[in-house]
Design a protein around this motif. Structure first.
Motif, short mmCIF file in Angstrom:
data_model
loop_
_atom_site.label_atom_id
_atom_site.label_comp_id
_atom_site.label_asym_id
_atom_site.label_seq_id
_atom_site.Cartn_x
_atom_site.Cartn_y
_atom_site.Cartn_z
N LEU A 146 0.83 -1.21 0.00
CA LEU A 146 0.00 0.00 0.00
C LEU A 146 0.86 1.26 0.00
N GLU A 147 1.97 1.21 0.71
CA GLU A 147 2.90 2.35 0.73
C GLU A 147 3.41 2.64 -0.68
N ALA A 148 3.75 1.60 -1.43
CA ALA A 148 4.22 1.80 -2.81
C ALA A 148 3.12 2.45 -3.66
N TRP A 149 1.89 1.98 -3.51
CA TRP A 149 0.77 2.54 -4.26
C TRP A 149 0.57 4.02 -3.93
N PHE A 150 0.53 4.35 -2.64
CA PHE A 150 0.33 5.75 -2.24
C PHE A 150 1.53 6.62 -2.64
N THR A 151 2.72 6.04 -2.65
CA THR A 151 3.90 6.80 -3.08
C THR A 151 3.75 7.22 -4.53
N VAL A 152 3.32 6.32 -5.39
CA VAL A 152 3.10 6.65 -6.80
C VAL A 152 2.04 7.75 -6.90
N LEU A 153 0.96 7.62 -6.15
CA LEU A 153 -0.12 8.61 -6.21
C LEU A 153 0.34 10.00 -5.79
N ILE A 154 1.09 10.10 -4.69
CA ILE A 154 1.50 11.44 -4.25
C ILE A 154 2.58 12.02 -5.14
N GLU A 155 3.44 11.18 -5.68
CA GLU A 155 4.45 11.68 -6.62
C GLU A 155 3.77 12.30 -7.84
N VAL A 156 2.73 11.66 -8.33
CA VAL A 156 2.01 12.16 -9.52
C VAL A 156 1.10 13.33 -9.15
N GLY A 157 0.36 13.18 -8.06
CA GLY A 157 -0.66 14.17 -7.71
C GLY A 157 -0.19 15.39 -6.95
N TRP A 158 0.79 15.22 -6.09
CA TRP A 158 1.21 16.32 -5.24
C TRP A 158 2.44 17.04 -5.78
N GLY A 159 3.42 16.30 -6.21
CA GLY A 159 4.70 16.91 -6.59
C GLY A 159 5.61 17.05 -5.39
N LYS A 160 6.86 17.40 -5.66
CA LYS A 160 7.91 17.40 -4.63
C LYS A 160 7.69 18.43 -3.53
N LYS A 161 7.28 19.65 -3.88
CA LYS A 161 7.11 20.67 -2.85
C LYS A 161 6.04 20.27 -1.84
N ARG A 162 4.92 19.78 -2.33
CA ARG A 162 3.83 19.38 -1.44
C ARG A 162 4.25 18.17 -0.60
N ILE A 163 4.94 17.22 -1.20
CA ILE A 163 5.41 16.07 -0.44
C ILE A 163 6.31 16.53 0.71
N MET A 164 7.26 17.42 0.42
CA MET A 164 8.16 17.91 1.46
C MET A 164 7.37 18.68 2.53
N GLU A 165 6.42 19.50 2.12
CA GLU A 165 5.62 20.26 3.08
C GLU A 165 4.84 19.33 4.01
N VAL A 166 4.20 18.32 3.45
CA VAL A 166 3.44 17.37 4.27
C VAL A 166 4.39 16.58 5.17
N TYR A 167 5.50 16.15 4.63
CA TYR A 167 6.48 15.40 5.42
C TYR A 167 6.95 16.21 6.62
N LEU A 168 7.37 17.44 6.38
CA LEU A 168 7.92 18.26 7.46
C LEU A 168 6.87 18.75 8.46
N ASN A 169 5.60 18.62 8.11
CA ASN A 169 4.53 18.97 9.04
C ASN A 169 3.92 17.76 9.73
N SER A 170 4.30 16.56 9.32
CA SER A 170 3.69 15.36 9.87
C SER A 170 4.68 14.44 10.59
N ILE A 171 5.95 14.60 10.31
CA ILE A 171 6.95 13.69 10.86
C ILE A 171 7.05 13.86 12.38
N GLU A 172 7.32 12.74 13.05
CA GLU A 172 7.45 12.74 14.51
C GLU A 172 8.86 13.16 14.88
N PHE A 173 8.96 14.20 15.72
CA PHE A 173 10.26 14.71 16.17
C PHE A 173 10.52 14.41 17.65
#
Length: 195
Positions: A95-122
């Motif tokens: 499922l992770e592979a499937w969602f990875t393809v979807l966000i790469e196509v649908g979101w693009g790199k800037k959005r992926i980085m924005e979501v990552y940096l706002n969701s990651i556990e610190f």
């Protein structure tokens, strides 16, 4: 995304919840560079999967079964963190592979980085760059220094064990390596897709 499975799990474990969403433009480029340097130096070049890193991780894990290493990209980690549960299984990986393809196509790199940096556990109950910057350094994510950024990136593999403030010897050493690698990321334009 308002909540992730991991955030809900940590809430039930009594770890609290501190998350302050900010746009990518309000996160220090130093943190972006440090995360790329430590987690996925090919982030701007690949399309969600770094096959060389995956192969390297598989070989390492075969040689060292007691010290498992991951080969996930930032895109894969974002897909896992946002859409899936924290578990190691073939189903979740598929499922992770499937969602990875979807966000790469649908979101693009800037959005992926924005979501990552706002969701990651610190840390325990600390999610996203803004909450981490406020909690650990009493500053905003936009004002993180190179050293602070490297320190935050250094704890990402194990944020419940490692500390950004008063770190142990290993995190100090890892922070220095990430700081040096961040210079290479900047110099070689490895963060160009998100800046």
């Amino acid at each position: 995304p308002p909540l992730t499975f991991l955030m809900v799990q940590r809430l039930f474990e009594g770890r609290g919840f501190d998350r302050r969403w900010v746009p990518l433009s309000q996160i220090s480029p130093r943190l972006v560079g440090a995360v790329i340097a430590s987690e996925d130096s090919g982030f701007c070049q690949h399309h969600g999967f770094d096959l060389a890193a995956i192969e390297k991780a598989l070989q390492h894990n075969e040689d060292n079964p007691d010290r498992i290493r991951g080969g996930s990209t930032i895109s894969q980690q974002t897909a896992k963190n946002v859409f899936l549960w924290p578990d190691r299984s073939y189903l979740r990986k598929g499922l992770e592979a499937w969602f990875t393809v979807l966000i790469e196509v649908g979101w693009g790199k800037k959005r992926i980085m924005e979501v990552y940096l706002n969701s990651i556990e610190f840390g325990p109950g600390i999610y996203g760059a803004e909450a981490a910057a406020q909690r650990y350094f009493k500053t905003s994510a936009a004002k993180l220094t190179p050293a602070q950024s490297a320190r935050l990136a250094a704890i990402l593999p194990s944020p419940l064990k490692w500390k950004a403030v008063k770190p142990g010897r290993y995190v100090q050493k890892r922070s220095r390596r990430i700081g040096a690698a961040s210079g290479t990321v900047r110099r070689d334009g490895l963060e160009a897709c998100v800046t």
